[in-house]
Design a protein around this motif. Structure first.
Motif, PDB file in Angstrom:
ATOM      1  N   GLU A  77      15.808  15.454-105.348  1.00 37.45           N
ATOM      2  CA  GLU A  77      16.805  14.816-104.470  1.00 37.45           C
ATOM      3  C   GLU A  77      17.908  15.819-104.148  1.00 37.45           C
ATOM      4  OE1 GLU A  77      16.401  10.199-106.010  1.00 37.45           O
ATOM      5  OE2 GLU A  77      18.137  11.349-106.635  1.00 37.45           O
ATOM      6  N   SER A  78      18.872  15.379-103.358  1.00 38.43           N
ATOM      7  CA  SER A  78      20.015  16.234-103.021  1.00 38.43           C
ATOM      8  C   SER A  78      21.297  15.633-103.569  1.00 38.43           C
ATOM      9  CB  SER A  78      20.140  16.379-101.506  1.00 38.43           C
ATOM     10  OG  SER A  78      19.093  17.184-101.030  1.00 38.43           O
ATOM     11  N   VAL A  79      22.148  16.515-104.104  1.00 40.65           N
ATOM     12  CA  VAL A  79      23.485  16.091-104.558  1.00 40.65           C
ATOM     13  C   VAL A  79      24.425  16.316-103.375  1.00 40.65           C
ATOM     14  CG1 VAL A  79      25.354  16.528-106.182  1.00 40.65           C
ATOM     15  CG2 VAL A  79      23.000  16.773-106.926  1.00 40.65           C
ATOM     16  N   ALA A  80      25.001  15.236-102.866  1.00 38.91           N
ATOM     17  CA  ALA A  80      25.879  15.351-101.688  1.00 38.91           C
ATOM     18  C   ALA A  80      27.234  14.740-102.001  1.00 38.91           C
ATOM     19  CB  ALA A  80      25.247  14.645-100.497  1.00 38.91           C
ATOM     20  N   GLY A  81      28.258  15.268-101.341  1.00 37.67           N
ATOM     21  CA  GLY A  81      29.601  14.730-101.550  1.00 37.67           C
ATOM     22  C   GLY A  81      30.602  15.504-100.716  1.00 37.67           C
ATOM     23  N   VAL A  82      31.859  15.362-101.065  1.00 34.78           N
ATOM     24  CA  VAL A  82      32.914  16.087-100.338  1.00 34.78           C
ATOM     25  C   VAL A  82      33.889  16.725-101.323  1.00 34.78           C
ATOM     26  CG1 VAL A  82      32.882  14.763 -98.179  1.00 34.78           C
ATOM     27  CG2 VAL A  82      34.272  13.946-100.082  1.00 34.78           C
ATOM     28  N   ILE A  83      34.450  17.846-100.895  1.00 31.49           N
ATOM     29  CA  ILE A  83      35.566  18.461-101.619  1.00 31.49           C
ATOM     30  C   ILE A  83      36.827  17.967-100.928  1.00 31.49           C
ATOM     31  CG2 ILE A  83      36.723  20.647-102.128  1.00 31.49           C
ATOM     32  CD1 ILE A  83      33.821  21.862-102.026  1.00 31.49           C
ATOM     33  N   VAL A  84      37.731  17.378-101.682  1.00 31.26           N
ATOM     34  CA  VAL A  84      38.956  16.804-101.099  1.00 31.26           C
ATOM     35  C   VAL A  84      40.136  17.685-101.460  1.00 31.26           C
ATOM     36  CG1 VAL A  84      40.417  14.750-100.987  1.00 31.26           C
ATOM     37  CG2 VAL A  84      37.975  14.494-101.362  1.00 31.26           C
ATOM     38  N   LEU A  85      40.859  18.119-100.433  1.00 32.38           N
ATOM     39  CA  LEU A  85      42.072  18.919-100.642  1.00 32.38           C
ATOM     40  C   LEU A  85      43.274  18.146-100.120  1.00 32.38           C
ATOM     41  CD1 LEU A  85      40.406  22.130 -99.393  1.00 32.38           C
ATOM     42  CD2 LEU A  85      41.605  22.088-101.561  1.00 32.38           C
ATOM     43  N   LEU A  86      44.283  18.014-100.950  1.00 32.39           N
ATOM     44  CA  LEU A  86      45.515  17.328-100.541  1.00 32.39           C
ATOM     45  C   LEU A  86      46.682  18.294-100.684  1.00 32.39           C
ATOM     46  CD1 LEU A  86      45.149  13.855-102.297  1.00 32.39           C
ATOM     47  CD2 LEU A  86      45.351  14.201 -99.860  1.00 32.39           C
ATOM     48  N   THR A 112      26.645  20.432-113.992  1.00 34.54           N
ATOM     49  CA  THR A 112      28.022  20.375-113.485  1.00 34.54           C
ATOM     50  C   THR A 112      28.151  21.027-112.110  1.00 34.54           C
ATOM     51  OG1 THR A 112      28.461  22.385-114.750  1.00 34.54           O
ATOM     52  CG2 THR A 112      29.227  20.327-115.723  1.00 34.54           C
ATOM     53  N   LEU A 113      29.130  20.535-111.374  1.00 34.05           N
ATOM     54  CA  LEU A 113      29.572  21.172-110.126  1.00 34.05           C
ATOM     55  C   LEU A 113      30.944  21.764-110.411  1.00 34.05           C
ATOM     56  CD1 LEU A 113      28.734  18.371-107.555  1.00 34.05           C
ATOM     57  CD2 LEU A 113      27.667  20.606-107.624  1.00 34.05           C
ATOM     58  N   ARG A 114      31.187  22.982-109.937  1.00 30.61           N
ATOM     59  CA  ARG A 114      32.495  23.600-110.151  1.00 30.61           C
ATOM     60  C   ARG A 114      32.983  24.159-108.828  1.00 30.61           C
ATOM     61  NH1 ARG A 114      35.364  26.845-114.307  1.00 30.61           N
ATOM     62  NH2 ARG A 114      36.470  28.452-113.165  1.00 30.61           N
ATOM     63  N   CYS A 115      34.176  23.743-108.437  1.00 28.87           N
ATOM     64  CA  CYS A 115      34.763  24.225-107.182  1.00 28.87           C
ATOM     65  C   CYS A 115      35.920  25.163-107.516  1.00 28.87           C
ATOM     66  CB  CYS A 115      35.252  23.029-106.362  1.00 28.87           C
ATOM     67  SG  CYS A 115      35.927  23.541-104.776  1.00 28.87           S
ATOM     68  N   ILE A 125      36.441  16.858-106.449  1.00 31.34           N
ATOM     69  CA  ILE A 125      35.047  16.787-105.984  1.00 31.34           C
ATOM     70  C   ILE A 125      34.638  15.322-106.051  1.00 31.34           C
ATOM     71  CG2 ILE A 125      32.667  17.526-106.401  1.00 31.34           C
ATOM     72  CD1 ILE A 125      33.819  19.938-107.967  1.00 31.34           C
ATOM     73  N   ARG A 126      34.189  14.768-104.931  1.00 28.28           N
ATOM     74  CA  ARG A 126      33.734  13.366-104.932  1.00 28.28           C
ATOM     75  C   ARG A 126      32.280  13.312-104.491  1.00 28.28           C
ATOM     76  NH1 ARG A 126      39.005  10.836-102.112  1.00 28.28           N
ATOM     77  NH2 ARG A 126      40.460  11.330-103.783  1.00 28.28           N
ATOM     78  N   LEU A 127      31.462  12.690-105.322  1.00 31.09           N
ATOM     79  CA  LEU A 127      30.037  12.557-104.994  1.00 31.09           C
ATOM     80  C   LEU A 127      29.811  11.268-104.217  1.00 31.09           C
ATOM     81  CD1 LEU A 127      28.491  13.680-108.391  1.00 31.09           C
ATOM     82  CD2 LEU A 127      28.641  14.998-106.305  1.00 31.09           C
ATOM     83  N   LYS A 128      28.771  11.285-103.363  1.00 28.44           N
ATOM     84  CA  LYS A 128      28.490  10.095-102.547  1.00 28.44           C
ATOM     85  C   LYS A 128      27.990   8.931-103.395  1.00 28.44           C
ATOM     86  CE  LYS A 128      27.778  11.826 -97.889  1.00 28.44           C
ATOM     87  NZ  LYS A 128      26.775  12.325 -96.960  1.00 28.44           N
ATOM     88  N   ARG A 129      27.257   9.254-104.478  1.00 30.95           N
ATOM     89  CA  ARG A 129      26.734   8.191-105.345  1.00 30.95           C
ATOM     90  C   ARG A 129      27.769   7.842-106.407  1.00 30.95           C
ATOM     91  NH1 ARG A 129      20.434   9.673-106.504  1.00 30.95           N
ATOM     92  NH2 ARG A 129      19.894   9.801-104.306  1.00 30.95           N
ATOM     93  N   ALA A 130      28.101   6.568-106.486  1.00 34.16           N
ATOM     94  CA  ALA A 130      29.120   6.132-107.448  1.00 34.16           C
ATOM     95  C   ALA A 130      28.658   6.339-108.888  1.00 34.16           C
ATOM     96  CB  ALA A 130      29.469   4.668-107.216  1.00 34.16           C
ATOM     97  N   ASN A 131      27.342   6.115-109.160  1.00 32.33           N
ATOM     98  CA  ASN A 131      26.873   6.228-110.549  1.00 32.33           C
ATOM     99  C   ASN A 131      26.533   7.666-110.953  1.00 32.33           C
ATOM    100  OD1 ASN A 131      24.487   6.656-109.202  1.00 32.33           O
ATOM    101  ND2 ASN A 131      23.340   5.024-110.199  1.00 32.33           N
ATOM    102  N   LYS A 132      26.547   8.591-109.986  1.00 34.77           N
ATOM    103  CA  LYS A 132      26.314  10.025-110.223  1.00 34.77           C
ATOM    104  C   LYS A 132      24.945  10.329-110.841  1.00 34.77           C
ATOM    105  CE  LYS A 132      31.188  11.171-110.833  1.00 34.77           C
ATOM    106  NZ  LYS A 132      32.181  11.812-111.688  1.00 34.77           N
ATOM    107  N   VAL A 133      23.970   9.442-110.637  1.00 28.38           N
ATOM    108  CA  VAL A 133      22.629   9.651-111.216  1.00 28.38           C
ATOM    109  C   VAL A 133      21.676  10.178-110.138  1.00 28.38           C
ATOM    110  CG1 VAL A 133      20.639   8.520-112.303  1.00 28.38           C
ATOM    111  CG2 VAL A 133      22.951   7.877-112.984  1.00 28.38           C
ATOM    112  N   TYR A 134      20.991  11.276-110.450  1.00 29.28           N
ATOM    113  CA  TYR A 134      20.066  11.897-109.497  1.00 29.28           C
ATOM    114  C   TYR A 134      18.742  12.226-110.192  1.00 29.28           C
ATOM    115  CZ  TYR A 134      24.266  12.527-106.693  1.00 29.28           C
ATOM    116  OH  TYR A 134      25.415  12.303-105.977  1.00 29.28           O
ATOM    117  N   HIS A 135      17.714  12.486-109.367  1.00 26.50           N
ATOM    118  CA  HIS A 135      16.401  12.889-109.889  1.00 26.50           C
ATOM    119  C   HIS A 135      16.024  14.230-109.284  1.00 26.50           C
ATOM    120  CE1 HIS A 135      16.424   8.487-110.306  1.00 26.50           C
ATOM    121  NE2 HIS A 135      15.716   8.704-111.387  1.00 26.50           N
ATOM    122  N   GLU A 136      15.115  14.926-109.953  1.00 27.58           N
ATOM    123  CA  GLU A 136      14.644  16.218-109.439  1.00 27.58           C
ATOM    124  C   GLU A 136      14.057  16.035-108.047  1.00 27.58           C
ATOM    125  OE1 GLU A 136      11.289  19.472-110.655  1.00 27.58           O
ATOM    126  OE2 GLU A 136      12.368  18.546-112.309  1.00 27.58           O
TER     127      GLU A 136
END
Length: 297
Positions: A20-29, A119-122, A7-18
């Motif tokens: 806002e939106s948590v956005a990112g990508v699930i990477v499968l290799l 936490t995010l869990r995939c 799971i990779r989040l768009k924000r490098a520091n992973k800090v968010y506020h109420e």
């Protein structure tokens, strides 16, 4: 057949506020195409309360109120059962940070008896023979900065044998006078705690001067409260018998995740204190305690 899930989040520091939106990508290799029975993503924010060993058994009714408090929970199906092509696959996702009902998203905090974690869990379900895949990723919530300006209230202190509270034999104590000040006890969490300490006189040589940051966690219900103080960090600011009359600077940065703005709710409280500890040569400890109020601006 090896496959990695991340799971990779768009924000490098992973800090968010109420709000806002948590956005990112699930990477499968994976090396070659592969069957799966569905990919799901779950976001959860929990407050975990724990009783210290000294309080266990004291509050029987406590076990009902000690259940984890769910602040936010959201589940989405990222992909229906099907096939994933070989190589790298990226699946974007986005979650709005909206708390459940009338709950508030408290700031991320890793304590001993109180833990606030997001936490995010995939999960990727696979056929009977292949093991299901799962990946966790923690992100950090900062509470909204307060609007009011923080006015620092400097605190002056002086420590002598007469100011000490729990001493057995006051007459046997060596003579000493230690003065100093803290620039503020209502502190902005992103700025250091500053001040100075000055040894005016001491009959016995000093071994060390230390600064101890303490968390005070209170968990409870109507039956009673369990209050526990534990050390977060200890910084030595002077070593050996320091020069008398020389101001020694106090400077402490509040560690991330292990501190949060002072928090008080119906079920738990998180507060902070700082101790100035003077260790004498015969290993006697002289401690001066200051309650702190932390906030974010």
């Amino acid at each position: 057949m090896s496959v990695t899930l991340d799971i990779r989040l768009k924000r490098a520091n992973k800090v968010y506020h109420e709000g806002e939106s948590v956005a990112g990508v699930i990477v499968l290799l994976c090396k070659e195409a592969m069957q799966h029975h569905g990919i799901s993503l779950n976001m959860e924010g929990l407050v975990n309360l724990q009783l210290s060993s000294k309080s266990v058994g004291v509050f029987e009714a406590f076990y009902n109120s000690v259940k984890p408090i769910q602040l936010i929970s959201c589940n989405i199906e990222v992909a229906k059962a099907g096939k994933i092509p070989g190589g790298k696959t990226e699946i974007p996702f986005e979650f709005p940070l909206l708390p459940k009902g009338n709950k508030v998203l408290y700031e991320t905090y890793h304590g001993v008896f109180v833990n606030i974690q997001y936490t995010l869990r995939c999960d990727m379900k696979r056929s009977l023979l292949a093991k299901d895949l799962s990946r966790n990723c923690e992100f950090i919530i900062h509470c909204q900065p307060q609007k009011a300006k923080v006015v620092p209230t400097p605190v002056n202190f002086s420590i002598t044998p007469d100011t000490l509270q729990n001493t057995r034999e006051r007459s046997l104590l060596p003579k000493f006078l230690i003065r100093g000040n803290l620039d503020a006890t209502n502190c902005v969490i992103s700025q250091p705690l500053t001040g100075e300490v000055l040894v005016e006189s001491s009959d016995v040589p000093i071994k060390s001067i230390e600064l101890q940051l303490v968390r005070v966690e209170t968990c409870g219900c109507a039956e009673g409260y369990a209050r526990d103080a534990t050390e977060i960090q200890n910084i030595q600011i002077a070593e050996g018998d320091v020069c008398h009359g020389l101001p020694i600077p106090i400077y402490m940065v509040f560690p991330r995740l292990f501190t949060c703005p002072t928090l008080e709710t119906t079920n738990f409280k998180v507060e902070f204190e700082v101790n100035i500890v003077i260790v004498l040569h015969d290993d006697h400890l002289i401690t001066e305690n200051f309650p702190l109020k932390l906030c974010r601006v």
